[in-house]
Write an enzyme that holds these catalytic residues in place. Structure first.
Site, PDB file in Angstrom:
ATOM      1  CG  HIS A  82      49.463  56.441  39.747  1.00  0.00           C
ATOM      2  ND1 HIS A  82      48.743  56.354  40.917  1.00  0.00           N
ATOM      3  CD2 HIS A  82      49.038  57.554  39.115  1.00  0.00           C
ATOM      4  CE1 HIS A  82      47.923  57.394  40.988  1.00  0.00           C
ATOM      5  NE2 HIS A  82      48.078  58.128  39.903  1.00  0.00           N
ATOM      6  CG  ASP A 161      48.636  65.118  47.441  1.00  0.00           C
ATOM      7  OD1 ASP A 161      48.639  65.968  46.531  1.00  0.00           O
ATOM      8  OD2 ASP A 161      47.869  64.131  47.453  1.00  0.00           O
ATOM      9  NE  ARG A 168      46.264  70.833  42.818  1.00  0.00           N
ATOM     10  CZ  ARG A 168      46.509  69.569  42.460  1.00  0.00           C
ATOM     11  NH1 ARG A 168      47.003  68.710  43.332  1.00  0.00           N
ATOM     12  NH2 ARG A 168      46.268  69.163  41.241  1.00  0.00           N
ATOM     13  CB  SER A 183      49.355  65.832  43.461  1.00  0.00           C
ATOM     14  OG  SER A 183      48.399  64.977  44.034  1.00  0.00           O
ATOM     15  CE  LYS A 187      48.920  61.520  45.686  1.00  0.00           C
ATOM     16  NZ  LYS A 187      47.523  61.829  45.404  1.00  0.00           N
TER      17      LYS A 187
HETATM   18  N1  URA Z   1      45.481  62.531  41.185  1.00  0.00           N
HETATM   19  C1  URA Z   1      46.245  62.922  42.225  1.00  0.00           C
HETATM   20  O1  URA Z   1      46.655  62.117  43.055  1.00  0.00           O
HETATM   21  N2  URA Z   1      46.537  64.232  42.351  1.00  0.00           N
HETATM   22  C2  URA Z   1      46.111  65.160  41.459  1.00  0.00           C
HETATM   23  O2  URA Z   1      46.421  66.317  41.626  1.00  0.00           O
HETATM   24  C3  URA Z   1      45.309  64.736  40.387  1.00  0.00           C
HETATM   25  C4  URA Z   1      45.029  63.408  40.274  1.00  0.00           C
END
Ligand code: URA
Ligand code: CA
Length: 438
Positions: A82, A161, A168, A183, A187
């Site tokens: 990622h 999320d 947010r 967050s 995932k």
């Molecule tokens: N990328 C994400 O998936 N979540 C965040 O909060 C910031 C960047």
């Protein structure tokens, strides 16, 4: 339990229990906790922070708000990577097939997101016919056959999320490090991999503007992953200029194909970051003894073409026309109406770039979206001709814009020029990698 008391506890700087955190996420996802209370909680977390233990409990609660993918029936160690998001970052298209060619199992689910350029999914879709919305069962078959597949995240992956990120975004709480870490990691954990390699970008084109912030985020994400029983490592890499030379969708696929064809030198930053990410993945999965070994394996899969073969097979299995995947045939996919060079207006050295603005230039030309529904032109974008540290003379080309729609061309040229600083004195460019954590 009254949620107002839990908000108050966090606002006082106290540590929340696992039960309180689970109550918060379950309640918010179900709609029992209203946005205004959750907004207040996000602000309290932004200001007071969270311990690694709290952030892990938050991540796990979020992960369990939706589908959790079980990859245990697939053979071998399951690996994922990622990136926190950069400009000209096409590492997934290089590293995923290379790692598969080295014996890893890469079942990757990518998010769509709102980048300056499209994400990995948009890059894949720039190859005619390629599908990224693929049923889970077919995805598993492709991974079983080819060792690698990259598809879009299922709609029900971490619904908590989706809801929290939207909140947010409008409450100035995106930048909280524990909220970013949970967050991202919720995932990643929900996607089922055993090994997770993170690339945390820092600099003018990144979420984390300073190395110190990037380190904090990297450390917290590694801690969350490790506490959750996964093998996780994070590289902190530079985003003070685009990683690769190409910024665009088909243009970035072309650069990935060039790298996998052995046409990009080992000194190239994109090559080096791919090696760091790929070798860490092989080491963590125990597919290689050590880093030197891992690098040797990856290099061999470039030289013998097995990495490219995996990418081609993946495209074919996902419905795409893999015959485009040679550096030459890719020229057909980056064909545009006009190539517009942007030139240096003075002699000197390139001392800095604003990577975000360079990404924005590509978006102005149609390579990325402003709104979720916006169409993307796969062929457009730009190719950089210089990197930081380069000596240039007046009239030298700094970049070439790939243009179809000229609506924003003047603005794009102006923005690109403004984002490349040329000065009489040489400045040593930033390092490519600031460290590896985990
Ligand atoms: N990328 C994400 O998936 N979540 C965040 O909060 C910031 C960047
Ligand atoms: Ca990306």
């Amino acid at each position: 339990m009254q949620f107002v008391n839990i908000i108050e506890k966090k606002a006082d700087g106290l540590e929340l229990t696992e039960e309180e955190i689970r109550y918060m996420i379950t309640g918010y996802t179900a709609g029992d906790i209203p946005d205004y209370q959750m907004a207040s909680m996000c602000m309290a977390i932004l200001q007071r922070g969270m311990t690694a233990r709290e952030a892990t409990d938050l991540t796990l609660a979020m992960m369990h708000s939706g589908d959790v993918v079980d990859l245990s029936d697939l053979p071998g160690v399951k690996l994922d990577k990622h990136s926190t998001g950069g400009v000209g970052d096409t590492t997934t298209l290089v590293v995923a097939p290379l790692v598969a060619a080295c014996g890893g199992t890469v079942a990757k689910m990518s998010g769509r997101g709102l980048g300056h350029t499209g994400g990995t999914l948009d890059k894949l879709e720039s190859i005619p016919g390629t599908k990224v919305e693929i049923p889970m069962e077919r995805f598993r078959e492709i991974v079983r056959e080819n060792g690698v597949s990259v598809i879009g995240q299922s709609a029900n992956l971490v619904p908590a999320d989706k809801k929290m990120y939207a909140l947010r975004d409008v409450t100035a709480t995106v930048r909280s490090i524990p909220l970013i870490a949970s967050s991202i990691m919720s995932k990643k954990l929900a996607s089922g991999a055993d090994v997770i390699m993170l690339d945390v970008k820092t600099g003018s084109g990144a979420f984390m503007r300073t190395v110190d912030e990037a380190k904090q985020l990297a450390e917290l994400m590694v801690s969350i992953g490790t506490r959750s029983g996964r093998k996780v490592r994070a590289a902190i890499t530079d985003m003070n200029q685009p990683l690769g030379m190409s910024v665009g969708n088909a243009l970035e696929v072309q650069e990935a194909v060039e790298l996998l064809s052995g046409q990009i030198p080992e000194t190239d930053p994109l090559y080096e970051v791919c090696m760091i990410l790929g070798s860490s993945m092989l080491e963590l999965a125990r597919l290689a003894e050590n880093e030197a070994d891992a690098r040797r394996m990856l290099k061999e899969k470039i030289q013998n073409g097995e990495g490219l073969a995996r990418l081609r097979k993946m495209i074919e299995l996902q419905g795409g026309d893999a015959s485009y995947l040679t550096p030459e045939r890719m020229n057909e996919l980056v064909a545009v109406k006009r190539h517009v060079p942007v030139c240096a207006d003075r002699d000197g050295y390139v001392v800095s770039m604003m990577a975000e603005e360079i990404g924005e230039t590509a978006r102005l030309l149609g390579a990325g979206r402003l709104k979720k529904e916006d169409p993307i032109d796969p062929a457009v974008g730009l190719v950089m001709k210089v990197r930081c540290g380069a000596k240039v003379s007046t009239g030298d080309s700094l970049a070439v814009l790939y243009v179809n729609d000229e609506t924003n061309l003047e603005e794009a040229i102006r923005l690109l020029k403004a984002s490349i600083r040329i000065e009489p004195e040489y400045h040593k460019p930033n390092p490519m990698v600031y460290g590896v954590i985990g």
